[in-house]
Design a protein around this motif. Structure first.
Motif, PDB file in Angstrom:
ATOM      1  N   LYS A 110      11.453  24.727  19.901  1.00 19.49           N
ATOM      2  CA  LYS A 110      11.009  23.909  18.921  1.00 19.49           C
ATOM      3  C   LYS A 110      10.831  25.151  18.023  1.00 19.49           C
ATOM      4  N   ASP A 128       9.919  14.072  14.698  1.00 18.90           N
ATOM      5  CA  ASP A 128       8.380  13.547  14.392  1.00 18.90           C
ATOM      6  C   ASP A 128       7.938  13.847  13.018  1.00 18.90           C
ATOM      7  N   LYS A 164       4.637  13.346  11.527  1.00 22.72           N
ATOM      8  CA  LYS A 164       3.391  13.811  12.335  1.00 22.72           C
ATOM      9  C   LYS A 164       3.152  15.457  11.958  1.00 22.72           C
ATOM     10  N   VAL A 212       3.032  18.664  13.520  1.00 23.11           N
ATOM     11  CA  VAL A 212       3.156  19.134  14.861  1.00 23.11           C
ATOM     12  C   VAL A 212       2.986  20.662  15.444  1.00 23.11           C
ATOM     13  N   ARG A 213       2.645  21.157  14.032  1.00 25.38           N
ATOM     14  CA  ARG A 213       2.260  22.585  13.978  1.00 25.38           C
ATOM     15  C   ARG A 213       1.670  23.011  12.930  1.00 25.38           C
ATOM     16  N   GLY A 255      -1.306  24.390  17.685  1.00 26.47           N
ATOM     17  CA  GLY A 255      -0.996  22.836  17.526  1.00 26.47           C
ATOM     18  C   GLY A 255      -1.512  21.586  16.696  1.00 26.47           C
ATOM     19  N   SER A 256      -2.722  21.895  16.178  1.00 30.93           N
ATOM     20  CA  SER A 256      -3.502  20.778  15.506  1.00 30.93           C
ATOM     21  C   SER A 256      -3.942  21.305  14.095  1.00 30.93           C
ATOM     22  N   TRP A 309       5.013  19.174   8.906  1.00 32.45           N
ATOM     23  CA  TRP A 309       5.236  17.759   9.338  1.00 32.45           C
ATOM     24  C   TRP A 309       6.543  17.656   9.950  1.00 32.45           C
ATOM     25  N   GLY A 310       6.873  17.512  11.338  1.00 33.74           N
ATOM     26  CA  GLY A 310       8.175  17.619  12.041  1.00 33.74           C
ATOM     27  C   GLY A 310       8.458  19.018  12.299  1.00 33.74           C
ATOM     28  N   ASP A 311       9.278  18.823  13.317  1.00 37.04           N
ATOM     29  CA  ASP A 311      10.238  20.184  13.593  1.00 37.04           C
ATOM     30  C   ASP A 311      11.475  19.996  14.085  1.00 37.04           C
ATOM     31  N   ARG A 349      14.394  20.680  17.057  1.00 41.49           N
ATOM     32  CA  ARG A 349      14.291  20.826  18.598  1.00 41.49           C
ATOM     33  C   ARG A 349      15.649  20.888  18.978  1.00 41.49           C
TER      34      ARG A 349
END
Ligand SMILES: [Zn+2]
Ligand SMILES: [Zn+2]
Length: 543
Positions: free
Chosen positions: A265, A314, A317, A319-320, A335-336, A422-424, A426
């Motif tokens: 990721k 994602d 969201k 994500v990181r 992570g949040s 927002w998003g990553d 993979r």
């Protein structure tokens, strides 16, 4: 050597026509006579050519039969097939393959970026949006690898009380990313499914009967207890203490975990978001609300936060998050946003000198001994009270100890202390190796400059990245453009104007060597959960 000589008994490799002097000969299939022998290395060379035309995305490639079965005699090889990761590594080289780990940056090749850009521009208006949505993430992309999760060889699905129907309709087998996973399910759940199927059959039979037996008249004797329905059994399994309301079922790949399927990721450092959508803003305020309710005494609003479009997966969201400061590279990945805010606050408290804290962006100035460092940008890591100095990680990777009087805080307007993604993006390891082998991406070590630069991050990768060598895997368009560039470069050098550039490059290399020695050893790597625990513990005792 005369290979046509029928009297020659010396076994020869059927690929290269050389004998055991070039390596041991094996007989991997049922071919006989002069075709029986070959070098494993020659077989591998041939097998790797098979993948050249295949797609690099795991969803599109199938396990190639030519890796398992001899093309001539059709018998299976008695040596194991090469793995996809092995094949791809044979194109990129092990040095590049070994760079696929946390805190490395994956940068898109300029030619690849340009060609995507042209495709987006050239596409008809109906396709433009669709293309842009995905390509925009790759054009001038600079992805920081944040996670390399080992492939476990299975997929997990969590079932809650609402998922009874799902449980009863689970497929025995699912195919994903070129692998086949088989359902593994506990005996108790198997019982539930079997009971449900029986119930269904009985209901169907009853419907089929014209004259269903009349319900027996009520009797005075107590009715025998009705057995629980499958639904009820399912609920009671879920409500067991150890299950806590949900149960995880597993689809396993019978061949076990595979190194090539490790999940990578990464977040794109090069696309800060100018503004947030209403739903993004709502999510952010919810998180702030939650943190403030938990820690009403803390002021979180002055912590600088910059949002990024981190990648296509994602992307609605968070994500990181990267929090500047800490003891190692110059940032900590969590992570949040909740944990990021707590960590950033904790770092602010551990200041040393007015206006400084771990994670503060600074400019070096007024040094007499190391005049060359004046004007350098860096991040404060840790205050050494015993020395009265800050450990500062400089933009070029160098770690130095500097007095606060020689540091000027930089404004946090352009870059925050927290970078929110927002998003990553993979990839599986084999997939990313494939894209690198095609020449689309290069790799380099991440340093503070990647989170600190006040210009385009992707440009900052120039000259640092390494790319896969040109092989049969190299993308045809990449190859053509590369040759053109090489040709232009040669003309340029021949014209005698390239000397300066050469010199500059050499100087750059010298600097790097010098810095390498002074660099601190890698920080102890902590998991998200560990960081979270640490932050929470500290907050509990500290406030
Ligand atoms: Zn050979
Ligand atoms: Zn054969």
């Amino acid at each position: 050597m005369n290979t046509d000589d029928p009297n020659s008994d010396d076994p020869l490799c059927r690929f290269c026509f050389e004998g055991p002097s070039d390596g041991p000969l094996i007989q991997p299939c049922s071919c006989s006579g002069s075709s029986a022998n070959l070098h494993l290395s020659c077989l591998r060379k041939w097998q790797r050519m098979v993948v050249v035309d295949q797609h690099t995305h795991p969803a599109f490639y199938e396990d190639d039969v030519r890796h398992h079965i001899c093309n001539t005699c059709k018998s299976p090889y008695n040596c194991p097939p090469p793995t996809r990761a092995e094949l791809m590594t044979s194109f990129t080289g092990v040095e590049i393959a070994s760079l696929l780990c946390v805190n490395r940056v994956i940068g898109s090749h300029a030619i690849f970026s340009d060609s995507l850009g042209r495709e987006v521009e050239g596409a008809g208006s109906s396709r433009v949006r669709l293309l842009q949505r995905s390509y925009v993430h790759w054009i001038r992309g600079a992805y920081l690898i944040t996670n390399v999760d080992e492939d476990k060889g299975y997929l997990e699905v969590e079932l809650t009380g609402r998922d009874f129907r799902l449980l009863c309709n689970l497929k025995e087998e699912i195919k994903a990313e070129g692998r086949t996973y088989k359902l593994e399910i506990g005996e108790n759940l198997k019982g539930v499914v079997a009971a449900f199927e029986k119930q269904q059959e009985e209901e169907e039979e009853e419907e089929g009967e014209d004259n269903a037996p009349p319900t027996p008249p009520p009797t005075t004797s107590p009715a025998p207890p009705t057995p629980p329905t499958p639904q009820q059994t399912f609920q009671s399994i879920l409500s067991k203490n150890e299950n806590n309301g949900s149960i995880t079922i597993r689809y396993a790949d019978p061949t076990g975990p595979s190194y090539g399927d490790d999940h990578i990721k990464a977040v794109n450092l090069s696309r800060p978001l100018a503004e947030l959508s209403p739903s993004m803003s709502r999510k952010i305020s919810q998180i702030y609300g939650k943190v403030k309710r938990k820690k009403p005494m803390i002021q979180f609003d002055d912590i600088g936060v910059v949002n990024y479009s981190g990648g296509p997966c994602d992307d609605d969201k968070i994500v990181r998050c990267l929090v500047l400061g800490g003891n190692g590279s110059g940032w900590t990945s969590v992570g949040s946003l909740e944990v990021a805010l707590l960590l950033a606050h904790k770092r602010r408290k551990e200041g040393g000198g007015e206006g400084f804290w771990s994670g503060r962006k600074v400019e070096v100035g007024g040094l007499v001994g190391r005049k060359d460092l004046n004007g350098e940008l860096g991040v404060c890591l840790k205050y050494r009270a015993d020395l009265g100095r800050w450990n500062v990680r400089l933009r070029n990777g160098l770690g130095v100890q500097i007095k606060p009087t020689n540091l000027t805080p930089r404004s946090t307007e352009t870059r925050g202390e927290i970078m929110v993604f927002w998003g990553d993006a993979r990839w599986t390891r084999a997939q990313l190796l494939g894209e690198i082998a095609r020449g689309h991406w290069g790799l380099c070590k991440a340093d503070v400059s990647d989170v600190l630069v006040e210009k385009e991050v992707w440009k900052g990768l120039d000259g640092r990245m390494v790319f896969a060598p040109v092989t049969a895997m190299t993308d045809a368009e990449m190859l053509r453009s590369r040759e053109e560039m090489e040709h232009m470069r040669r003309n340029f050098l021949e014209a005698g104007e390239g000397d300066e550039e050469e010199e500059e490059e050499e100087e750059g290399e010298e600097d790097e060597e010098e810095e390498e020695e002074e660099e601190e050893e890698d920080p102890m790597r902590m998991t998200d959960a560990e960081i979270e625990d640490l932050v929470r513990e500290d907050m509990e005792t500290g406030e």
